[in-house]
Every structure is written in C-alpha cells, then in structure tokens.
Design a protein around this motif. Structure first.
Motif, PDB file in Angstrom:
ATOM      1  N   ARG A   1       2.618  10.149   5.736  1.00  0.00           N
ATOM      2  CA  ARG A   1       1.500  11.080   5.924  1.00  0.00           C
ATOM      3  C   ARG A   1       0.158  10.353   5.971  1.00  0.00           C
ATOM      4  NH1 ARG A   1       2.561  15.931   6.236  1.00  0.00           N
ATOM      5  NH2 ARG A   1       0.506  16.682   5.587  1.00  0.00           N
ATOM      6  N   GLY A   2       0.217   9.023   6.046  1.00  0.00           N
ATOM      7  CA  GLY A   2      -1.000   8.237   6.193  1.00  0.00           C
ATOM      8  C   GLY A   2      -1.692   7.902   4.895  1.00  0.00           C
ATOM      9  N   ALA A   3      -1.464   8.706   3.876  1.00  0.00           N
ATOM     10  CA  ALA A   3      -2.053   8.480   2.557  1.00  0.00           C
ATOM     11  C   ALA A   3      -1.045   8.956   1.511  1.00  0.00           C
ATOM     12  CB  ALA A   3      -3.369   9.241   2.428  1.00  0.00           C
ATOM     13  N   GLY A   4      -1.213   8.470   0.306  1.00  0.00           N
ATOM     14  CA  GLY A   4      -0.312   8.920  -0.769  1.00  0.00           C
ATOM     15  C   GLY A   4       1.026   8.206  -0.768  1.00  0.00           C
ATOM     16  N   GLU A   5       2.066   8.958  -0.559  1.00  0.00           N
ATOM     17  CA  GLU A   5       3.452   8.478  -0.701  1.00  0.00           C
ATOM     18  C   GLU A   5       3.768   7.285   0.220  1.00  0.00           C
ATOM     19  OE1 GLU A   5       7.685   9.968   1.172  1.00  0.00           O
ATOM     20  OE2 GLU A   5       5.878  11.203   1.349  1.00  0.00           O
ATOM     21  N   VAL A   6       4.441   6.283  -0.367  1.00  0.00           N
ATOM     22  CA  VAL A   6       4.887   5.106   0.382  1.00  0.00           C
ATOM     23  C   VAL A   6       6.389   5.225   0.624  1.00  0.00           C
ATOM     24  CG1 VAL A   6       5.139   2.591   0.317  1.00  0.00           C
ATOM     25  CG2 VAL A   6       3.053   3.662  -0.564  1.00  0.00           C
ATOM     26  N   ASN A   7       6.811   4.933   1.852  1.00  0.00           N
ATOM     27  CA  ASN A   7       8.217   5.042   2.248  1.00  0.00           C
ATOM     28  C   ASN A   7       8.892   3.675   2.102  1.00  0.00           C
ATOM     29  OD1 ASN A   7      10.638   5.882   3.476  1.00  0.00           O
ATOM     30  ND2 ASN A   7       9.866   5.373   5.515  1.00  0.00           N
TER      31      ASN A   7
ATOM     32  N   VAL B   1       0.803 -10.546  12.115  1.00  0.00           N
ATOM     33  CA  VAL B   1       0.887  -9.096  11.921  1.00  0.00           C
ATOM     34  C   VAL B   1      -0.423  -8.390  12.292  1.00  0.00           C
ATOM     35  CG1 VAL B   1       1.015  -7.317  10.126  1.00  0.00           C
ATOM     36  CG2 VAL B   1       2.759  -9.108  10.239  1.00  0.00           C
ATOM     37  N   THR B   2      -0.306  -7.340  13.109  1.00  0.00           N
ATOM     38  CA  THR B   2      -1.421  -6.434  13.395  1.00  0.00           C
ATOM     39  C   THR B   2      -1.230  -5.176  12.550  1.00  0.00           C
ATOM     40  OG1 THR B   2      -1.423  -7.223  15.687  1.00  0.00           O
ATOM     41  CG2 THR B   2      -2.689  -5.226  15.220  1.00  0.00           C
ATOM     42  N   LEU B   3      -2.254  -4.812  11.789  1.00  0.00           N
ATOM     43  CA  LEU B   3      -2.138  -3.649  10.910  1.00  0.00           C
ATOM     44  C   LEU B   3      -2.166  -2.327  11.681  1.00  0.00           C
ATOM     45  CD1 LEU B   3      -4.492  -4.806   8.034  1.00  0.00           C
ATOM     46  CD2 LEU B   3      -2.055  -4.266   7.785  1.00  0.00           C
ATOM     47  N   TYR B   4      -3.008  -2.263  12.723  1.00  0.00           N
ATOM     48  CA  TYR B   4      -3.165  -0.985  13.419  1.00  0.00           C
ATOM     49  C   TYR B   4      -3.171  -1.190  14.936  1.00  0.00           C
ATOM     50  CZ  TYR B   4      -4.910   3.539  14.926  1.00  0.00           C
ATOM     51  OH  TYR B   4      -5.039   4.753  15.551  1.00  0.00           O
ATOM     52  N   HIS B   5      -2.124  -0.700  15.592  1.00  0.00           N
ATOM     53  CA  HIS B   5      -2.052  -0.744  17.055  1.00  0.00           C
ATOM     54  C   HIS B   5      -1.885   0.691  17.570  1.00  0.00           C
ATOM     55  CE1 HIS B   5      -1.046  -3.568  20.606  1.00  0.00           C
ATOM     56  NE2 HIS B   5      -1.241  -2.363  21.105  1.00  0.00           N
TER      57      HIS B   5
ATOM     58  N   TRP C   1      -8.729   5.669   3.691  1.00  0.00           N
ATOM     59  CA  TRP C   1      -7.300   5.776   4.022  1.00  0.00           C
ATOM     60  C   TRP C   1      -6.791   4.452   4.577  1.00  0.00           C
ATOM     61  CZ3 TRP C   1      -8.458  10.730   7.319  1.00  0.00           C
ATOM     62  CH2 TRP C   1      -8.659  11.824   6.470  1.00  0.00           C
ATOM     63  N   PHE C   2      -7.582   3.868   5.500  1.00  0.00           N
ATOM     64  CA  PHE C   2      -7.152   2.624   6.130  1.00  0.00           C
ATOM     65  C   PHE C   2      -7.147   1.463   5.129  1.00  0.00           C
ATOM     66  CE2 PHE C   2      -7.871  -1.262   8.649  1.00  0.00           C
ATOM     67  CZ  PHE C   2      -6.718  -1.214   9.410  1.00  0.00           C
ATOM     68  N   SER C   3      -8.139   1.432   4.244  1.00  0.00           N
ATOM     69  CA  SER C   3      -8.193   0.367   3.230  1.00  0.00           C
ATOM     70  C   SER C   3      -6.980   0.432   2.297  1.00  0.00           C
ATOM     71  CB  SER C   3      -9.474   0.474   2.403  1.00  0.00           C
ATOM     72  OG  SER C   3     -10.590   0.273   3.227  1.00  0.00           O
TER      73      SER C   3
ATOM     74  N   ALA D   1     -13.815  -3.046   6.522  1.00  0.00           N
ATOM     75  CA  ALA D   1     -13.254  -2.689   5.212  1.00  0.00           C
ATOM     76  C   ALA D   1     -11.827  -3.220   5.069  1.00  0.00           C
ATOM     77  CB  ALA D   1     -13.274  -1.168   5.037  1.00  0.00           C
ATOM     78  N   GLY D   2     -11.032  -3.103   6.128  1.00  0.00           N
ATOM     79  CA  GLY D   2      -9.670  -3.625   6.102  1.00  0.00           C
ATOM     80  C   GLY D   2      -9.663  -5.129   5.913  1.00  0.00           C
ATOM     81  N   ALA D   3     -10.573  -5.821   6.611  1.00  0.00           N
ATOM     82  CA  ALA D   3     -10.667  -7.282   6.493  1.00  0.00           C
ATOM     83  C   ALA D   3     -11.070  -7.693   5.073  1.00  0.00           C
ATOM     84  CB  ALA D   3     -11.662  -7.819   7.514  1.00  0.00           C
TER      85      ALA D   3
END
Length: 446
Positions: free
Chosen positions: A92-98, A121-125, A146-148, A207-209
């Motif tokens: 769901r993009g936030a919260g629970e990790v699969n 590795v690219t984090l977001y494509h 959310w992205f951080s 922020a991600g960096a």
C-alpha cells in the motif's frame, strides 16, 4: 566489429552494463502479496496502451530471474541495473512491509553476486503504489515522507550487498507524461497536477538520497535523468528562443534544483507558478551532493516556435516529417546527440561523475532460424559508444555505459511492439534468444 572501437580504450575502471525496470519485466503483478501500482491500474483500463496490452506477465522475470542472470553471465555483462517494485515491498506504499517482496529482491541480488554480476539498484522506476495515488500521489507533499520511509526499508534490507544506488528514474518523463499530458500512468493532465508533482519529486529525490547516505555512508549514490540534445529547427530568433525554453523543460528542470541552482525560471517563466508549492526552507531541501548522475539519451530534438503550444510556445518537429532515419519509436537515429549531452552536463562543475544509465534502440526484429540479425541496433550501439569515447577522451567525467535493455519488454504505453532488448523474447512462450547485437556486446566486453 569496428577495429577502432575497443573496450580497452575506456580504461579498466569504466562500468559496462545493461538496464531494466521492474514493471517492464517482472510480471507476477499480484503474486505473493504484491499491491497494485498506478501502472497496473492504468494498463487494466481500455484504450490506455496500444492493443490494450498489459504487463501482468511481461517477461516473467519474477519467476525466471535466474535464467536472465545466467544470460547476463554468459554474455559477460558485469553490471546489472534493475529497479525495485515499491508495491512488492510495501503493497500500500506505506505501513505494512511484504516479506515475500523483500525476499524476492534478496534472491535476485544474491544470485547476481553468485554469478559474478554487480547489482545496481534503482529505487523508483515509475510504478507508484495505487494506494498512494488515491491520496494524490506526487501532487501530495506527504509523498516525501512516504518515499523516504520506503527508501529506508530498501537500504536496510539490501545495503550490505548493494553498493550502487539510483534514487529515481527520469522524473521529467513520469511527471510530464503522467501528470501533465496524461499519456502515462496515472493519466492526469494539466499544470495543476504537473507543477506540484515536479516540486515533490525534486524534494523526494534529495530526501531519498539523504536517507541512503544516512543508512549507507559508503554507498555510491546517484539518480538518473532523461535528456535530449535540443537544436532550433531554423536559423531564426523565434526558433532559437523556443529551443532554449524546450531545453529548460526537458533537460534542466530537475538537474538544476538538484545541484542547488534552483529552477530554470528565467528561461521558462511558467515555472514561476511553482511558488504556490514551494515552502520556506525548500531551496535547501531540493539539493543533494550526488556521487554520480545517470544520463539517459536516445536522440536529439529539433524545436520550432509554436504560438499555439501553451506555456512554452515551442513544439518538436517530428523526425518522420524531417525524412531522417528513425527507430520504431519514431526517434531520429542521431548518435552525435550522445556527445552533445555529455558535453552539456559535464559543464556543470557540481557533477562529480556521469554514467550513461540508458541508451539503446527499438528496430523491427525478425527471429529466423533461432537468430535475430539486428544490424541496425548493433550499429546504433557502436556509434553511440564511439560518441561516449570521444567525450571521455576530451575530458568528460563519464565513467559508465548501460545498454537499454537486456530483454525485449513491456514498453509502457507502446505495449510489446517496440523491441529494445539485446535478447529477443517470444511473448507467447517467453523463450529467450540472444540477438546478434547481444553477441556483439559480448564480444566487445571480452
């Protein structure tokens, strides 16, 4: 192979590889707890993709990653750039990790290392979780957090083995095509979507960096930008000014704030409207001191003045209308563009190192007698690598080249029609066949 083109001319520290993207190759779109991304949603709607195709199966890399990494090893390709699917790791993009998603990329990374292939590795494509898009996606400032948080989970899960990280892939494309033109997911249009998406993407890249640097102080951290060599169509002042505006939009909009130079407002006045979204202190939060910048170049664009084009009064003159050689994407075959963009970006003194993180071409491929004789693609790669060498020999800080792409794949709104791979994929049987361009690259890398 051209006698003059030799891997050794680049020196031993030059990084050679191939690039792929999760959504374009993995398939298994809802397997093992994976959540829905904006591209899953978009491709399941009629009329969004040529032939109403989707990437539910794509190349089935999710189940066949060992086969593809074995092919990488066989071809002697030392570096493999791939992206992580946010919704595989956080449905769901936030919260629970699969955990199944975490495990999948652990398996991919471990198998790369086992086979002597270095993972990049690219984090977001582009595959934003649909649950976050429902809350505004890139137009919602909360996406920075959310992205951080997502970045932190990835860094902690894989940072002990992954040394090379790219934060995002081509923000100009996913904001422009997805939040202004509406031709890519999530299909939004207009400045009111585009401008906040741009600003929040810029802030999220930095922020991600910063999050990566905090967790992995010794990592090699970069981010990638699409770029085109821009020229005025005619020797007229109006076309020259139009080319400057187009260049600001296509090439400078994201790199300059990242380098602490601010947005190119002077050359693209419509960007003044970004002030609606810029909060106090943002100018310091937009920049990051990257170890490298990834550039992705395929062609050049000729630009003319256009009274009827809103905001930039500029339009591209299509390659087919100029009667020049093109790829299956309708892009001009113009290898010299590679040299020009390298010189352009090398002029930014803040950039420490440049890698070409994507370059390649889609041509009509014919599989006959278990062979794809793709002469045009081989020549395209040779000519572009020659331009990289020329720039490097003139002192450009370019230290890597990654072919787009390893296997034919799902090419976004174009579906499966354009084939960019060094490896042919039969999308009915999923059989892989190395093309002649792949064998050329193998020979070159020896």
């Amino acid at each position: 192979m051209s006698d003059s083109l030799n891997r050794n001319l680049f020196g031993g520290q030059f990084h050679w590889g191939v690039s792929t993207a999760a959504f374009q190759t993995e398939g298994a779109w809802n397997a093992d707890g994976k959540g829905e991304s904006i591209w899953d949603t978009f491709t399941h709607k009629k009329g969004k993709v040529k032939g109403n195709q989707n990437a539910d199966t794509a190349c089935d890399f999710y189940h066949r990653y060992k086969q593809d990494i074995d092919l990488l090893k066989e071809m002697g390709i030392p570096n493999f750039r791939f992206s992580l699917s946010w919704t595989r790791i956080m449905p769901r993009g936030a919260g629970e990790v699969n955990q199944a998603g975490i495990d999948f990329y652990n398996n991919v990374i471990n198998y790369c290392i086992e086979q002597g292939v270095t993972p990049w590795v690219t984090l977001y494509h582009w595959d934003l979780p649909q649950a976050l898009e429902a809350q505004g996606g890139w137009t919602n400032r909360n996406i920075i957090n959310w992205f951080s948080d997502y970045t932190a989970i990835c860094a902690k899960a894989y940072g002990d083995r992954v040394k090379h990280w790219m934060v995002m892939n081509e923000p100009a494309v996913f904001t422009g095509a997805g939040y202004f033109l509406g031709i890519h997911a999530p299909g939004r249009r207009g400045l009111r979507n585009f401008l906040p998406a741009v600003h929040h993407a810029v802030l999220s890249i930095a922020a991600g960096a910063r999050k990566l640097r905090e967790i992995l102080p010794d990592a090699d951290i970069g981010t990638t930008f699409s770029c085109s060599h821009i020229e005025p169509y005619r020797d007229r002042l109006s076309d020259k000014q139009a080319a400057i505006r187009a260049d600001a939009l296509i090439n400078r909009l994201f790199i300059e704030p990242t380098l602490d130079l601010g947005y190119p407002v002077k050359d693209l006045p419509v960007l003044k409207k970004l002030t609606d979204y810029i909060q106090p202190g943002d100018e310091h939060l937009m920049a990051f001191d990257f170890d490298f910048i990834g550039l992705q170049n395929y062609t050049r664009e000729l630009v003319k003045y256009s009274f009827f084009t809103p905001y930039i009064s500029a339009s591209l003159v299509k390659a087919k209308d100029r009667k020049v050689p093109t790829t299956e994407m309708g892009w001009e075959v113009y290898p010299h563009a590679m040299y020009e963009v390298l010189k352009k970006f090398n002029a930014y003194s803040q950039i420490k190192q440049i890698y070409i993180t994507e370059n390649g071409a889609a041509f009509k491929d014919v599989l006959a007698n278990e062979r794809v004789n793709d002469v045009e693609r081989t020549k395209y790669l040779q000519d572009n690598i020659t331009q990289v060498l020329k720039a490097r020999q003139e002192g450009c800080r370019v230290n890597g080249y990654f072919v787009w792409t390893l296997t034919d794949n799902f090419e976004w709104a174009e579906g499966y029609h354009p084939r960019f791979g060094l490896i042919h994929v039969n999308f009915e049987t999923l059989k892989r066949t190395i093309k002649d361009s792949g064998y050329w690259y193998q020979e070159f890398l020896k």
